[in-house]
Design a protein around this motif. Sequence first.
Motif, mmCIF file in Angstrom:
data_model
loop_
_atom_site.group_PDB
_atom_site.id
_atom_site.type_symbol
_atom_site.label_atom_id
_atom_site.label_comp_id
_atom_site.label_asym_id
_atom_site.label_seq_id
_atom_site.Cartn_x
_atom_site.Cartn_y
_atom_site.Cartn_z
ATOM 1 N N TYR A 28 28.991 -100.857 -99.017
ATOM 2 C CA TYR A 28 27.934 -99.970 -98.549
ATOM 3 C C TYR A 28 28.512 -98.582 -98.290
ATOM 4 N N GLY A 78 27.525 -97.250 -93.855
ATOM 5 C CA GLY A 78 26.086 -97.348 -94.093
ATOM 6 C C GLY A 78 25.335 -96.694 -92.953
ATOM 7 N N ILE A 79 24.021 -96.731 -93.032
ATOM 8 C CA ILE A 79 23.189 -96.057 -92.033
ATOM 9 C C ILE A 79 23.388 -96.653 -90.633
ATOM 10 N N ALA A 80 23.577 -97.967 -90.552
ATOM 11 C CA ALA A 80 23.763 -98.590 -89.230
ATOM 12 C C ALA A 80 25.038 -98.092 -88.556
ATOM 13 N N SER A 81 26.127 -98.011 -89.313
ATOM 14 C CA SER A 81 27.374 -97.540 -88.694
ATOM 15 C C SER A 81 27.324 -96.038 -88.422
ATOM 16 N N TRP A 82 26.571 -95.262 -89.242
ATOM 17 C CA TRP A 82 26.354 -93.833 -88.968
ATOM 18 C C TRP A 82 25.649 -93.680 -87.622
ATOM 19 N N LYS A 83 24.552 -94.408 -87.438
ATOM 20 C CA LYS A 83 23.782 -94.312 -86.190
ATOM 21 C C LYS A 83 24.616 -94.767 -84.994
ATOM 22 N N ALA A 84 25.400 -95.833 -85.177
ATOM 23 C CA ALA A 84 26.243 -96.334 -84.078
ATOM 24 C C ALA A 84 27.293 -95.307 -83.688
ATOM 25 N N ALA A 91 27.183 -94.414 -96.863
ATOM 26 C CA ALA A 91 26.131 -93.611 -96.225
ATOM 27 C C ALA A 91 25.965 -92.332 -97.043
ATOM 28 N N ASP A 148 19.602 -88.038 -81.842
ATOM 29 C CA ASP A 148 20.497 -89.072 -82.362
ATOM 30 C C ASP A 148 21.008 -89.983 -81.267
ATOM 31 N N VAL A 179 32.426 -94.970 -91.581
ATOM 32 C CA VAL A 179 30.984 -95.133 -91.750
ATOM 33 C C VAL A 179 30.769 -95.850 -93.073
#
Length: 75
Positions: free
Chosen positions: A1, A35-41, A3, A73, A33
């Motif tokens: 994955y 993917g989107i989940a790890s970006w947001k985290a 981002a 964010d 990072v």
Amino acid sequence: YVAVIAEVEVGTEAQNAGLVRGQVVVAVDGEPVAGIASWKAAMAKLKPGALAKIKFVARSTSSIVFMRVPASDKK
């Protein structure tokens, strides 16, 4: 994955930092990072107003920009 930046809204901190569509974000403040989940985290761990060190790849070249963390964010 990965981002991949799909869109950068006009007037946002991302645009101010120089992020553009198609760049692949690989780390935020040294945290990988994937993917989107790890970006947001990764972004959620930072305080609003802090400068986040964003490492990205575009056209086989990695670069770093600093982006101020927006309050939105921190959800």
